[in-house]
Design an enzyme around this catalytic site. Structure first.
Site, PDB file in Angstrom:
ATOM      1  N   GLU A  47      43.618  35.998  47.494  1.00 47.66           N
ATOM      2  CA  GLU A  47      43.011  36.285  46.187  1.00 47.66           C
ATOM      3  C   GLU A  47      42.449  35.012  45.558  1.00 47.66           C
ATOM      4  O   GLU A  47      41.381  35.037  44.932  1.00 47.66           O
ATOM      5  CB  GLU A  47      44.058  36.941  45.275  1.00 47.66           C
ATOM      6  CG  GLU A  47      44.378  38.360  45.739  1.00 47.66           C
ATOM      7  CD  GLU A  47      45.583  38.976  45.044  1.00 47.66           C
ATOM      8  OE1 GLU A  47      46.628  38.292  44.949  1.00 47.66           O
ATOM      9  OE2 GLU A  47      45.487  40.125  44.595  1.00 47.66           O
ATOM     10  N   GLY A  50      48.307  36.286  47.258  1.00 50.94           N
ATOM     11  CA  GLY A  50      47.673  35.469  46.232  1.00 50.94           C
ATOM     12  C   GLY A  50      46.801  34.369  46.826  1.00 50.94           C
ATOM     13  O   GLY A  50      45.848  33.912  46.180  1.00 50.94           O
ATOM     14  N   GLU A  72      51.092  42.285  50.717  1.00 45.16           N
ATOM     15  CA  GLU A  72      52.086  42.589  49.673  1.00 45.16           C
ATOM     16  C   GLU A  72      52.822  43.894  49.939  1.00 45.16           C
ATOM     17  O   GLU A  72      53.983  44.051  49.600  1.00 45.16           O
ATOM     18  CB  GLU A  72      51.400  42.660  48.297  1.00 45.16           C
ATOM     19  CG  GLU A  72      50.906  41.326  47.760  1.00 45.16           C
ATOM     20  CD  GLU A  72      49.461  41.015  48.127  1.00 45.16           C
ATOM     21  OE1 GLU A  72      48.946  41.575  49.133  1.00 45.16           O
ATOM     22  OE2 GLU A  72      48.848  40.207  47.430  1.00 45.16           O
ATOM     23  N   ALA A  91      51.688  34.306  46.536  1.00 43.38           N
ATOM     24  CA  ALA A  91      52.530  33.939  45.404  1.00 43.38           C
ATOM     25  C   ALA A  91      53.918  33.629  45.946  1.00 43.38           C
ATOM     26  O   ALA A  91      54.289  34.079  47.035  1.00 43.38           O
ATOM     27  CB  ALA A  91      52.576  35.086  44.410  1.00 43.38           C
TER      28      ALA A  91
END
Ligand code: HXC
Length: 257
Positions: free
Chosen positions: A111, A108, A131, A65
């Site tokens: 993911e 992300g 993260e 992200a």
């Protein structure tokens, strides 16, 4: 579309989506994710498309992200933005999706690859949930999908230390389908997508739904769900065509009906 490139017929019945923020290593900002959601919806509705590939570039599938976009946010900002409704819609795509991963697939990005149905990787691919190193944790399914894919011990190590996993290790632990040299990874994804696209789209949709259901239910309920979808296949012309073609010793011509 500003941050993704789309070719709905990159190959017969196969669409290609390329994440396209190369300078930021395809960091997944809200706009990119919105574009991806809208594109997947369009491709899901397009009868010509039977399989979808999501790729980045050689250096990065996606490095997570967009940290710069998130850095100053409060919990309530994050709640109000509700970015995960976008992820939920992506997860509900009915057609098979293959992630073609080269370089970084982090946070992300990892993911997103795991949200796809299969992963083809280049030898340079690197998977990780780093993260923890920036004071947070996975939020788009990492703790759940990674654990289911590679088991608790390895997933816990990756999530708690932020350590990366190489493509070779990821293949060994069942996170991905296969690893190929970097110059071949996209071609290999197309090959796999072409194999899927030859099948009945109706059966593929029902089968994808049933495999995914195995993550969400107990065995008994999952078997019940599978059986219903199996019966539903017999409502399709494709079932008649597939079985007739077998008996007549010819290739089936599936229409998705
Ligand atoms: C914003 C990013 C970014 C990210 C890289 N960039 N990752 N920008 N968000 N996630 C930007 C860098 O700031 C830099 O821009 C440019 O991309 C190139 O990156 P470098 O760091 O210079 O490259 P390199 O030294 O090769 O290192 C590559 C890297 C590193 C190891 C991938 O960039 C990195 O650690 N990135 C962050 C990985 C990460 O923590 N991901 C998880 C994010 S949180 P400038 O302009 O500075 O040159 C997350 C939560 C998901 O994903 C929750 C649900 C959505």
């Amino acid at each position: 579309m500003e941050f993704i490139l789309v070719d709905p017929q990159a190959r017969p019945h196969v669409a290609l989506i390329q994440l396209n923020r190369p300078k930021e290593l395809n960091a997944l900002n809200l706009q990119l994710m919105g574009e991806l959601r809208d594109t997947l919806k369009q491709l899901d509705d397009d009868e010509q498309v039977r399989a979808i590939i999501i790729a980045g570039n050689e250096r990065a599938f996606a490095a997570g992200a967009d940290i710069k976009q998130m850095a100053g946010k409060t919990a309530i900002d994050m709640l109000n933005v509700d970015q995960f409704s976008t992820w939920d819609q992506i997860r509900k795509t009915k057609k098979p999706i293959i992630a073609a991963v080269s370089g970084f697939a982090l946070g992300g990005g990892c993911e997103l690859a795991m949200t796809c149905d299969m992963i083809v990787a280049s030898e340079t691919a690197t998977f990780g949930q780093p993260e923890i190193k920036i004071g947070v944790m996975p939020g788009a399914g990492g703790t759940q999908r990674l654990t289911r894919a590679i088991g608790k011990a390895k997933a816990m190590e990756m999530v708690l230390t932020g350590k990366f996993m190489s493509a070779a290790e990821a293949e060994k632990h069942g996170l991905i389908n296969r690893v190929v040299p970097v110059e071949l990874y996209l071609e290999e994804a197309f090959r796999l997508a072409a194999d899927v696209a030859q099948m009945s789209p109706v059966a593929a949709r029902l089968a994808k739904e049933a495999v995914n259901r195995s993550f969400e239910t107990q065995l008994d309920e999952g078997l019940h769900f599978e059986r219903k979808n199996f019966y539903l296949c017999f409502a399709s012309d494709d079932q008649k065509e597939g079985m007739a073609a077998f008996v007549e010793k010819r290739k089936p011509d599936f229409k998705g009906r």
